[in-house]
Design an enzyme around this catalytic site. Sequence first.
Site, mmCIF file in Angstrom:
data_model
loop_
_atom_site.group_PDB
_atom_site.id
_atom_site.type_symbol
_atom_site.label_atom_id
_atom_site.label_comp_id
_atom_site.label_asym_id
_atom_site.label_seq_id
_atom_site.Cartn_x
_atom_site.Cartn_y
_atom_site.Cartn_z
ATOM 1 C CE1 TYR A 23 -3.557 2.668 0.441
ATOM 2 C CE2 TYR A 23 -2.105 3.333 2.234
ATOM 3 C CZ TYR A 23 -3.141 3.641 1.031
ATOM 4 O OH TYR A 23 -3.895 4.984 1.244
ATOM 5 N NE ARG B 152 1.289 13.625 11.109
ATOM 6 C CZ ARG B 152 1.636 14.278 9.924
ATOM 7 N NH1 ARG B 152 2.962 14.956 9.779
ATOM 8 N NH2 ARG B 152 0.997 14.186 9.158
ATOM 9 N NE ARG C 93 -9.133 6.398 4.275
ATOM 10 C CZ ARG C 93 -8.295 6.882 3.468
ATOM 11 N NH1 ARG C 93 -7.940 7.837 3.637
ATOM 12 N NH2 ARG C 93 -7.962 5.844 2.615
ATOM 13 C CG PHE D 132 12.523 18.347 -3.699
ATOM 14 C CD1 PHE D 132 11.176 19.095 -3.434
ATOM 15 C CD2 PHE D 132 12.448 17.239 -4.333
ATOM 16 C CE1 PHE D 132 10.320 18.307 -3.759
ATOM 17 C CE2 PHE D 132 11.474 16.352 -4.631
ATOM 18 C CZ PHE D 132 10.133 17.421 -4.394
HETATM 19 C C1 D61 Z 1 11.954 12.841 -2.428
HETATM 20 C C2 D61 Z 1 11.220 13.858 -1.987
HETATM 21 C C3 D61 Z 1 9.898 13.874 -1.715
HETATM 22 C C4 D61 Z 1 9.141 12.760 -1.703
HETATM 23 C C5 D61 Z 1 10.021 11.622 -1.938
HETATM 24 C C6 D61 Z 1 11.293 11.563 -2.388
HETATM 25 C C7 D61 Z 1 9.279 10.200 -2.168
HETATM 26 C C8 D61 Z 1 8.044 10.138 -1.878
HETATM 27 C C9 D61 Z 1 7.369 11.251 -1.591
HETATM 28 C C10 D61 Z 1 7.859 12.536 -1.310
HETATM 29 C C11 D61 Z 1 5.839 11.227 -1.370
HETATM 30 C C12 D61 Z 1 5.598 10.987 0.148
HETATM 31 C C13 D61 Z 1 4.160 11.194 0.662
HETATM 32 C C14 D61 Z 1 4.137 11.284 2.198
HETATM 33 C C15 D61 Z 1 2.832 11.900 2.493
HETATM 34 N N1 D61 Z 1 1.430 11.269 2.608
HETATM 35 C C16 D61 Z 1 0.541 11.533 1.739
HETATM 36 O O1 D61 Z 1 0.643 12.879 1.605
HETATM 37 C C17 D61 Z 1 -0.515 10.753 1.409
HETATM 38 O O2 D61 Z 1 -1.069 10.695 0.103
HETATM 39 C C18 D61 Z 1 -0.285 9.897 -0.632
HETATM 40 C C19 D61 Z 1 -0.751 9.927 -1.969
HETATM 41 C C20 D61 Z 1 -0.492 11.331 -2.623
HETATM 42 C C21 D61 Z 1 1.019 11.585 -2.675
HETATM 43 C C22 D61 Z 1 0.925 13.113 -3.109
HETATM 44 C C23 D61 Z 1 2.497 13.570 -3.085
HETATM 45 C C24 D61 Z 1 2.986 14.044 -1.931
HETATM 46 C C25 D61 Z 1 4.352 14.581 -1.915
HETATM 47 C C26 D61 Z 1 5.028 15.001 -3.051
HETATM 48 C C27 D61 Z 1 4.267 14.493 -4.155
HETATM 49 C C28 D61 Z 1 3.022 13.925 -4.310
HETATM 50 C C29 D61 Z 1 4.748 14.936 -5.641
HETATM 51 C C30 D61 Z 1 5.999 15.726 -5.587
HETATM 52 C C31 D61 Z 1 6.603 15.802 -4.471
HETATM 53 C C32 D61 Z 1 5.913 15.251 -3.106
HETATM 54 C C33 D61 Z 1 -1.498 10.906 2.833
HETATM 55 O O3 D61 Z 1 -2.269 12.357 2.318
HETATM 56 C C34 D61 Z 1 -3.106 12.792 3.309
HETATM 57 C C35 D61 Z 1 -2.498 13.911 4.207
HETATM 58 O O4 D61 Z 1 -1.540 13.450 5.179
HETATM 59 O O5 D61 Z 1 -2.686 15.087 3.802
HETATM 60 C C36 D61 Z 1 -2.534 9.797 2.433
HETATM 61 O O6 D61 Z 1 -3.569 10.200 2.109
HETATM 62 O O7 D61 Z 1 -1.962 8.973 2.781
HETATM 63 MG MG MG Z 2 -5.055 8.663 0.779
#
Ligand code: D61
Ligand code: MG
Length: 413
Positions: A168, A212, A225, A285
């Site tokens: 997931y 968290r 959830r 970044f």
């Molecule tokens: C380097 C720098 C940034 C990185 C990386 C490597 C590798 C992965 C990520 C960022 C993504 C990490 C996501 C961690 C936070 N989780 C969420 O926001 C959950 O949603 C996941 C699905 C949507 C992902 C959107 C995303 C997030 C960060 C990004 C990106 C896209 C694109 C570019 C840069 C960063 C979480 O959301 C709800 C909430 O916590 O608000 C969920 O629904 O589980």
């Molecule tokens: Mg989500």
Amino acid sequence: MGCVGVILKHPDDFYPLMKLKIAARHAEKQIPPEPHWAFCYSMLHKVSRSFALVIQQLPTELRNAVCIFYLVLRALDTVEDDTSIPTDVKVPILTAFQHHIYDCDWHFSCGTKNYKVLMDQFHHVSTAFLELGKSYQEAIEDITKRMGAGMAKFICKEVETINDYDEYCHYVAGLVGLGLSKLFHASGSEDLASDYLSNSMGLFLQKTNIIRDYLEDINEIPKSRMFWPREIWRKYVNKLEDLKYEENSEKAVQCLNDMVTNALMHVEDCLKYMAALRDPSIFRFCAIPQIMAIGTLALCYNNIEVFRGVVKMRRGLTAKVIDRTKMMADVYGAFFDFSCMLKSKVNKSDPNATKTLSRLEAVQKTCRDSGVLNKRKSYIVRSQPRYNSALIVMLFIVLSILFAYLNAKRPNN
Ligand code: D61
Ligand code: MG
């Protein structure tokens, strides 16, 4: 504690906090003139306080691609997260999302507040997407398709095993890591990182969020959830929601520590990924969110408050991380400090104490072996407040001058 109280307790937060405020204001002023790009950047600032700042400092072409990548996936996640959409409506939207980004007429209303605005005005995002270079578009399309399919799979499936949990997290965050590595490579600034290490970068961030956000996710209306894997929590309670009841406090904290120990598994991969980056803005970044994650884990570990309310890093500490993260030595330093803090919180009586300690020691060894852990400021705050009267007087003078200055600059004055 009020704002002044926090600053008195942590006086050295003051300077980085001011710097961050100024940087944030500067970033907000840099909104591009075209209406679709203006929408995208102002949306980015509204939906992501933490990512907007690090995205903003990337070079222009890459920054545009990452901004659109973020908004497309945030929109996809808004569909996934909206528990009021029936499954038979939700699944086809998730699995066809990679087509929607090419269609400037497409939109689907869901979510609340800023997320609702993003969904209602999605045409601005698709318009901007179509202006990106082909290699950026292809990377974004590929990840959107795979993430949508993965989210759809988990709509009707619970996270049972640790394998499910990793799967997931791969769909919702590991794939973001893969996509970002592709975008960095497409920009010409970086070698293409391995999928394995890119995935670990996302897993470490997502697992920290899931740990968290226990209470927020379990209390979700109309339906809770659950992302903590049954394979872990069943060792401590019969139902995941039992962790939030006071009578299970001891078990709850043990389960939490088990989850933190699981997340620590990815740290060494993340360090390896970051050590290979070359461009300073791409490095920052990537590194800032990772340091925030280990800081958050250190805060959550052995902390019953995770089951009572929101546990978040102090804004001043966040500002310090942003201010001080410039190169790999800073990352090793921060990971070393937060591992020390974690280590000091491990209780010998915890069922996973040995495993937790051995993971922390491995992290510390990697940081030490880098050979750059010398003269640097520590992130760990001494338990005794260190402020003295001289500092308070100084702060008072600085604040008075600042207020006087801001007042003098106001028009009609
Ligand atoms: C380097 C720098 C940034 C990185 C990386 C490597 C590798 C992965 C990520 C960022 C993504 C990490 C996501 C961690 C936070 N989780 C969420 O926001 C959950 O949603 C996941 C699905 C949507 C992902 C959107 C995303 C997030 C960060 C990004 C990106 C896209 C694109 C570019 C840069 C960063 C979480 O959301 C709800 C909430 O916590 O608000 C969920 O629904 O589980
Ligand atoms: Mg989500």
